[in-house]
Design an enzyme around this catalytic site. Structure first.
Site, PDB file in Angstrom:
ATOM      1  N   THR A   1       2.795  65.520  24.691  1.00 10.13           N
ATOM      2  CA  THR A   1       2.367  66.877  25.043  1.00 10.13           C
ATOM      3  C   THR A   1       3.244  67.904  24.843  1.00 10.13           C
ATOM      4  OG1 THR A   1       1.365  65.672  27.045  1.00 10.13           O
ATOM      5  CG2 THR A   1       1.601  68.014  27.373  1.00 10.13           C
TER       6      THR A   1
ATOM      7  N   ASN B   1      27.430  75.516  10.912  1.00  8.84           N
ATOM      8  CA  ASN B   1      27.670  75.918  12.077  1.00  8.84           C
ATOM      9  C   ASN B   1      29.120  76.053  12.605  1.00  8.84           C
ATOM     10  OD1 ASN B   1      27.380  72.846  11.741  1.00  8.84           O
ATOM     11  ND2 ASN B   1      28.002  72.717  13.913  1.00  8.84           N
TER      12      ASN B   1
ATOM     13  N   CYS C   1      28.136  69.631  19.399  1.00 11.38           N
ATOM     14  CA  CYS C   1      27.647  68.259  19.628  1.00 11.38           C
ATOM     15  C   CYS C   1      28.909  67.438  19.422  1.00 11.38           C
ATOM     16  CB  CYS C   1      26.797  67.901  18.502  1.00 11.38           C
ATOM     17  SG  CYS C   1      25.170  68.978  18.634  1.00 11.38           S
TER      18      CYS C   1
END
Length: 379
Positions: free
Chosen positions: A239, A153, A325
């Site tokens: 869900t 990255n 990050c």
């Protein structure tokens, strides 16, 4: 105030308008739970998820039954590594990875070390690449899994994934790759690459944040990390994020359609950016292998410039000096340090990552801005 030119596409991408349009009905008109199989709302949602699953699978050459939806690549990496470790017997406790991996892999490995795993951290060459011999020498009878990032990255270097995958398969070892930066930008094929586990994130290819996927090859045993409902073939309870998954599917479809032309366009713009900066600004170096890398990424070090002052002065462009990050840290990039880049140069290194909406005019303006800022700071 005019917003800066965005050149941080490796951190995140804007949601494509076509993706957003596809998502919108699933927030309001068609809001059903994909697990509700007793009425139309649930059936519609389940069908939409199934269609998206096919699109994600198609992008990487997988089958829809091998795609597990997650909240993103960080969760996918954790499920792959921790899930494989927990599912393995006591005699398979060894994992091989690379010091330049994303923190989502490195931190998961540290977590597993505390549980008794033995981790071998391979060191990359100064250009960011690892070689097969390193992995071959690190393999042991108790090796469970090898995890190597498809494309880095920060520096964009593409590892020899197919060769690593073939080596792992020949030795009966699972192979995981974090393909977050590669998928949708270059061709990724789980069959050709002999990959058993592959992590993806939608927001790196013009889809929404908060949704990703893990490719799990049939026969690869994992232990679920979330309990409650046994969704996603029992591997990821919760869900389903139907709007996000629909957007992810559409983003994959667009990426597959535009990849050949977009790859060449971005490489041309990236090469122009590099060439003119290197020709007009003294003492600049490119970090990482210049051939085996992503077409839209370059990482440049500017000698004789204070790194913090450099980033502050780049007020007309949005760039970064490492992974999104870890950008809150004041330490220089751990990836560049692992390649042997001195601290002062690592601090003064900038990642330029181009994307779908980058224009020739923006690159020209960026070159001029870099020239002016570096000259001013050095003066």
């Amino acid at each position: 105030m005019t917003p800066p030119i965005y050149l941080d596409y490796n951190a995140t991408t804007p949601v494509d308008q076509h993706v957003l349009k596809e998502m919108l009905p699933w927030f309001t008109e068609r809001f059903g739970n994909a697990a509700s199989r007793t009425h139309l709302y649930g059936w519609e949602a389940a069908d939409a998820v199934a269609d998206a699953r096919q699109q994600v699978a198609k992008l990487i050459g997988a089958t829809e039954k091998e795609i597990i939806f997650t909240s993103g690549a960080t969760e996918s990496n954790n499920l792959a590594l921790k899930g494989a470790y927990e599912a393995a017997g006591a005699e398979r406790r060894h994992i091989i990875t690379v010091v330049t991996e994303h923190k989502a892999v490195l931190d998961a490995c540290q977590h597993l070390e505390a549980l008794g795993a033995e981790i071998t951290y391979l060191t990359a060459a100064p250009d960011g690449l690892i070689n097969l011999r390193q992995i071959e020498q690190a393999l042991r009878p108790d090796t469970l899994l090898v995890s190597v990032m498809y494309a880095n990255n920060e520096i964009g270097v593409i590892q020899p994934i197919a060769d690593i995958g073939a080596l792992c398969r020949a030795n009966g070892v699972f192979f995981h790759t974090d393909a977050t930066q590669a998928a949708g930008k270059i061709t990724v094929g789980v069959e050709y690459d002999c990959v058993d586990l592959l992590s993806l994130s939608a927001h790196k290819l013009y889809g929404p944040k908060g949704v990703g996927a893990l490719f799990v090859r049939k026969g690869t045993n994992l232990t679920a990390q979330l309990d409650g409902g046994r969704h996603e073939r029992g591997l990821r309870s919760g869900t389903l994020n139907v709007p996000g998954i629909v957007g992810f599917g559409k983003a994959c479809r667009l990426a597959a359609a535009t990849m050949p032309t977009e790859r060449e366009r971005l490489k041309t713009l990236r090469d122009q950016l590099e060439k003119e900066i290197l020709e007009t600004v003294a003492d600049v170096r490119i970090n990482g292998n210049q051939e085996k890398r992503l077409p839209q990424t370059t990482n440049l070090s500017f000698e004789g410039v204070d790194g913090e002052a450099l980033l502050m002065a780049f007020n007309r462009i949005a760039v970064s000096n490492g992974s999104a990050c870890t950008s809150a840290l004041v330490e220089p990039s751990y990836v560049l340090k692992a390649l042997g880049v001195p601290d002062d140069l690592a601090h003064a290194s900038v990642r330029f990552s181009l994307g779908r909406f980058t224009t020739e005019e923006e690159i020209a303006e960026t070159i001029q801005h870099v020239q002016e800022v570096v000259a001013r700071l050095r003066a």
